[in-house]
Design a protein around this motif. Structure first.
Motif, short mmCIF file in Angstrom:
data_model
loop_
_atom_site.label_atom_id
_atom_site.label_comp_id
_atom_site.label_asym_id
_atom_site.label_seq_id
_atom_site.Cartn_x
_atom_site.Cartn_y
_atom_site.Cartn_z
N ALA A 192 1.00 -1.63 0.44
CA ALA A 192 -0.20 0.36 0.24
C ALA A 192 0.87 1.54 -0.27
CB ALA A 192 -1.21 -0.17 1.39
N PHE A 193 1.72 1.10 0.12
CA PHE A 193 3.22 2.59 0.20
C PHE A 193 3.85 2.07 -0.94
CE2 PHE A 193 2.53 2.14 4.56
CZ PHE A 193 2.06 2.80 4.94
N ALA A 194 3.50 0.90 -2.27
CA ALA A 194 5.05 1.19 -2.55
C ALA A 194 5.01 2.60 -3.45
CB ALA A 194 4.72 0.23 -3.12
N HIS A 195 4.26 2.90 -3.55
CA HIS A 195 4.21 4.36 -4.90
C HIS A 195 4.46 4.98 -4.23
CE1 HIS A 195 1.20 4.52 -1.60
NE2 HIS A 195 0.94 5.80 -2.03
N LEU A 196 5.14 5.35 -3.05
CA LEU A 196 6.02 6.30 -2.37
C LEU A 196 7.50 5.60 -2.77
CD1 LEU A 196 4.59 6.15 0.92
CD2 LEU A 196 4.14 7.55 -0.75
N PHE A 197 7.71 5.01 -3.11
CA PHE A 197 8.83 4.87 -3.28
C PHE A 197 9.17 4.78 -4.54
CE2 PHE A 197 8.58 3.36 0.55
CZ PHE A 197 9.36 3.82 1.76
N THR A 198 8.18 4.14 -6.15
CA THR A 198 7.89 3.63 -7.21
C THR A 198 8.18 5.70 -7.88
OG1 THR A 198 6.91 1.82 -6.87
CG2 THR A 198 7.38 2.83 -8.96
N ASN A 199 7.48 6.25 -6.88
CA ASN A 199 7.18 7.16 -7.64
C ASN A 199 8.08 8.91 -6.94
OD1 ASN A 199 5.70 6.37 -9.14
ND2 ASN A 199 3.54 7.30 -7.59
N ASN A 200 9.18 8.22 -6.39
CA ASN A 200 10.38 9.25 -5.57
C ASN A 200 9.51 10.19 -4.90
OD1 ASN A 200 12.51 7.61 -6.15
ND2 ASN A 200 11.93 8.87 -8.71
N GLN A 201 8.47 9.57 -3.96
CA GLN A 201 7.54 10.18 -2.98
C GLN A 201 8.78 10.86 -1.96
OE1 GLN A 201 3.77 8.59 -5.24
NE2 GLN A 201 3.27 10.29 -3.30
N ILE A 202 9.02 10.13 -0.93
CA ILE A 202 10.04 10.13 0.19
C ILE A 202 10.85 10.94 -0.06
CG2 ILE A 202 11.41 9.19 2.45
CD1 ILE A 202 8.22 8.04 1.85
N VAL A 203 11.07 12.35 0.16
CA VAL A 203 11.41 13.16 0.55
C VAL A 203 12.66 13.35 0.77
CG1 VAL A 203 11.94 15.91 0.35
CG2 VAL A 203 10.01 14.83 -0.42
#
Length: 548
Positions: A192-203
Motif C-alpha cells: 500500500a506504500f509501494a507508490h511512495l518509493f516507485t514515484n520518489n515521493q519520500i523526500v
C-alpha cells in the motif's frame, strides 16, 4: 588469579555504569546568535529552494530563527567536556550530554541563558519498544463499530469528503507532508506504500531519537499506522486522502521512556522539515506528564505559550506551515485535557468521534488555559481502519488516527487551492465543519467536509433552479451547451465565474421567444463548481453550476 580477574571486571563494570548514570541530557539555551559564516542576506545557504519559495509566496520573511546556532557557542560547550548531540535553530539551543559538574560550568558561561534537564542518562540505545504508550495513542485492536460501508475504510473517508476530493482529482500532489512519530516499520515493504518509493515521493527521512540510526523503517509501528491514514494507496486494503503527496518521515518519540527530550526532538525535526520546504506537519504525538514528575505540565501550562513543543508548533505556524496534531487521549480527565502541542495557536488540533458522530470517550477536551476552543476539528478515531506493520488492515482507537485524516484532507484542499495561505486553509476547513456556528470544547467546530471547504461561498448562494422563471440546465453540465430559462425579456446578459470570483465569460444573449430558453455555448472549462449570473434590466439571479 581467576577471582582477581573477576573482581577487576566487576569494578570495571561498576565504573562504566557510574559514568553512564552520571551523564544526563540537557538543553542549553543561548542568549544570542552571532554568525561568522551565515547571513540573512544569503538564506539559500541554510534553507532549501522549496522552503524559500513558500516564504516568498506567502510573504514570510527569513528571520534570525532560521539561522544556525552559533558554532562558537557550540565549541564552547565542547570545551566544558559536554558531548554535543544536536543544535536546534528555532530555539537557539543545543542538546548535550554532560555530568552535573560540567553542566554547572556550562550554565555559568556568559552567553548561556538557561539550562534545562531534558532527560536522565545518555541517548537511546535503539530499544524497539513495540508496545504503545498512551501518550502516543491507543492501539489495541477493536471490533469496528463504523456504519456499514462497501469497504472497511469507506466510512472514515466519506465522513470528511475524501471520495469527493478524489473525484475532483485532488490527492495531495505538489504538497509535502512531514510525519513525526515513533517509527515506520514495514512502510518500505508494504504494498500500500509501494507508490511512495516507485514515484520518489519520500523526500527525506531522519531518526532524531537513535542518532546513529539511518533507517526509520523500524521501531514502533504507530508511525506506520498514522502514515497509512494519509498516504496508503491500495484499493482492496486502504486508499487514504493524499497518496500523491511527497513525504518527510521523522522519528521523534522514544516510546519506552517519556521525558522532555522528545519535545526538543520534535522542534528540531520541525525546523529540519521547514528547511526542506514542508507544507504540512502531521504529528500524532503529545505531552503532558512524564516519567520524571518534576517535568509534568499543569492545566495552566496548556496556554499556547509554555510547553517547549508548543513553542515549536507556534514557530512552524508562523513560517506558513500547517501543523495538524492530535488533541490527546485524556478525555476522561474532563475539561482542559488536551496535550501539548494541541494548545498552540494557528494550528489544527484534532479530536475523535465514534460511528455515531459523538465525541469518543477518550478524546481530550478543551478549552486551553487561556480560554480558546479546542480541538479545532474532529474526525473518525474510534475504530479507525489503519495499516499495521505486517501489512494487514485493522481498527484502532485514538486521536492519533483522526489527526492524519485531517492532514490528508488539508493536503488535497491545498493542492486544489494553492493560492490559499495557511490561515486561509484553516479558515475554510473550519467554515466547512459540521458545527461551525456553534463550536464547543468537545468537537471544536465539528467534522470538516471537502466540498464545503473547496467550493466555499458558492455553496452558500441560494439555489433557484426550482423556480419557474429561473432554471439552469443541464446541471451538472457534461458538455459545452447550457440552457437558461430566465426572466420576461428576449435579451439578457450571461456571466460565468469561478469559485474565486474571477469572471470567465460575459456575453449578451438573445432568444426568439419567451417560451424558449437562452442557449449559451460555454468555453472549455475544467471540472468543478462555478457561479452562473443572469441579468435583465434590474433583475439579477445567480446559482451554482457543477461541471463534470
Amino acid at each position: 588469579m581467576a577471582n582477581f580477574n573477576r573482581l577487576i571486571f566487576s569494578v570495571f563494570c561498576f565504573f562504566i555504569v557510574s559514568i553512564s548514570y552520571g551523564q544526563n541530557r540537557y538543553a542549553v539555551h543561548f542568549k544570542f546568535k552571532p554568525q561568522d559564516t551565515f547571513s540573512l542576506n544569503r538564506p539559500s545557504e541554510f534553507l532549501s529552494a522549496a522552503s524559500l519559495a513558500r516564504r516568498a509566496k506567502f510573504q514570510i520573511p527569513v528571520d534570525s530563527l532560521d539561522l544556525p546556532v552559533s558554532s562558537k557557542y557550540v565549541s564552547g560547550l565542547s570545551s566544558k567536556s559536554a558531548k554535543i548531540l544536536y543544535p536546534i535553530n528555532w530555539l537557539n539551543a543545543t542538546v548535550v550530554e554532560a555530568t552535573a559538574e560540567n553542566i554547572n560550568a556550562i550554565a555559568a558561561l556568559p552567553y548561556v541563558e538557561k539550562v534545562v534537564l531534558a532527560a536522565p542518562g545518555q541517548s537511546s540505545n535503539g530499544r524497539s519498544g513495540f508496545g504503545f504508550d498512551a501518550k502516543v495513542g491507543a492501539s489495541s485492536p477493536n471490533k469496528t463499530n463504523a456504519k456499514t460501508a462497501a469497504t472497511p475504510y469507506d466510512f472514515q473517508n466519506e465522513l470528511i469528503g475524501i471520495p469527493a476530493m478524489h473525484g475532483e482529482g485532488y490527492k495531495g500532489k505538489g504538497i509535502t507532508i512531514a510525519v513525526f512519530d515513533a517509527g515506520f516499520p514495514g512502510v518500505n515493504t508494504i504494498s500500500a506504500f509501494a507508490h511512495l518509493f516507485t514515484n520518489n515521493q519520500i523526500v527525506a527521512t531522519r531518526d532524531f531519537v537513535h542518532l546513529a540510526n539511518g533507517n526509520v523503517y523500524n521501531f514502533n509501528q504507530h508511525g506506520t499506522n498514522a502514515l497509512s491514514l494519509i498516504a496508503a494507496k491500495q484499493e482492496n486494503l486502504l486508499v487514504s486522502g493524499a497518496p500523491d503527496a511527497k513525504y518527510i518521515l521523522g522519528i521523534t518519540e522514544d516510546v519506552p521512556t517519556e521525558y522532555r527530550i522528545e519535545e526538543y526532538n520534535w522542534v528540531r525535526a520541525a525546523a529540519w522539515a521547514d528547511s526542506l520546504g514542508v507544507d504540512i506537519i502531521s504529528s500524532s504525538l503529545g505531552y503532558w506528564d512524564f516519567d520524571d514528575p518534576s517535568m509534568d505540565y499543569t492545566k495552566a501550562s496548556l496556554d499556547g505559550k509554555t510547553a517547549t513543543i508548543t513553542k515549536g508548533a507556534d514557530i512552524a505556524a508562523k513560517k506558513g506551515i500547517l501543523v495538524v496534531t492530535s488533541a490527546g487521549n485524556y478525555g476522561s480527565r474532563g475539561v482542559t485535557s488536551i496535550i501539548a502541542p494541541a494548545d498552540a495557536e494557528g494550528i489544527l488540533s484534532v479530536g475523535a468521534v465514534n460511528a455515531d458522530l459523538a465525541r469518543a470517550g477518550f478524546s481530550s477536551q478543551g478549552p486551553t488555559a487561556d480560554g480558546r476552543f479546542k480541538p479545532e476539528v474532529s474526525a473518525f478515531g474510534n475504530s479507525a481502519q489503519v495499516i499495521r506493520s505486517n501489512g494487514t488492515l485493522g481498527p484502532s482507537n485514538g486521536t492519533s488516527f483522526s489527526a492524519p485524516q485531517i492532514a490528508a484532507l488539508a493536503a488535497g484542499l491545498w493542492e486544489a487551492r494553492p493560492e490559499w495561505s495557511k490561515e486561509d486553509l484553516i479558515n475554510y476547513i473550519l467554515r466547512s465543519s459540521s458545527q461551525f456556528d456553534k463550536p464547543d470544547n468537545l468537537l471544536g467546530y465539528g467534522i470538516p467536509d471537502f466540498s464545503k471547504a473547496y467550493f466555499g461561498e458558492i455553496l452558500s448562494i441560494l439555489t433557484l433552479e426550482n423556480e419557474s422563471d429561473f432554471k439552469v440546465y443541464p446541471n451538472p453540465l457534461n458538455g459545452g451547451d447550457l440552457f437558461v430559462q430566465f426572466g420576461k425579456s428576449l435579451s439578457g446578459e450571461f456571466s460565468l465565474y469561478d469559485i474565486n470570483g474571477k469572471e470567465i465569460q460575459r456575453i449578451d444573449i438573445q432568444r426568439a421567444s419567451l417560451n424558449q430558453p437562452f442557449e449559451i455555448s460555454l468555453p472549455m472549462i475544467p471540472k468543478g463548481m462555478f457561479l452562473v449570473q443572469m441579468q435583465s434590466g434590474r433583475e439579477v439571479k445567480r446559482t451554482k453550476l457543477l461541471k463534470r
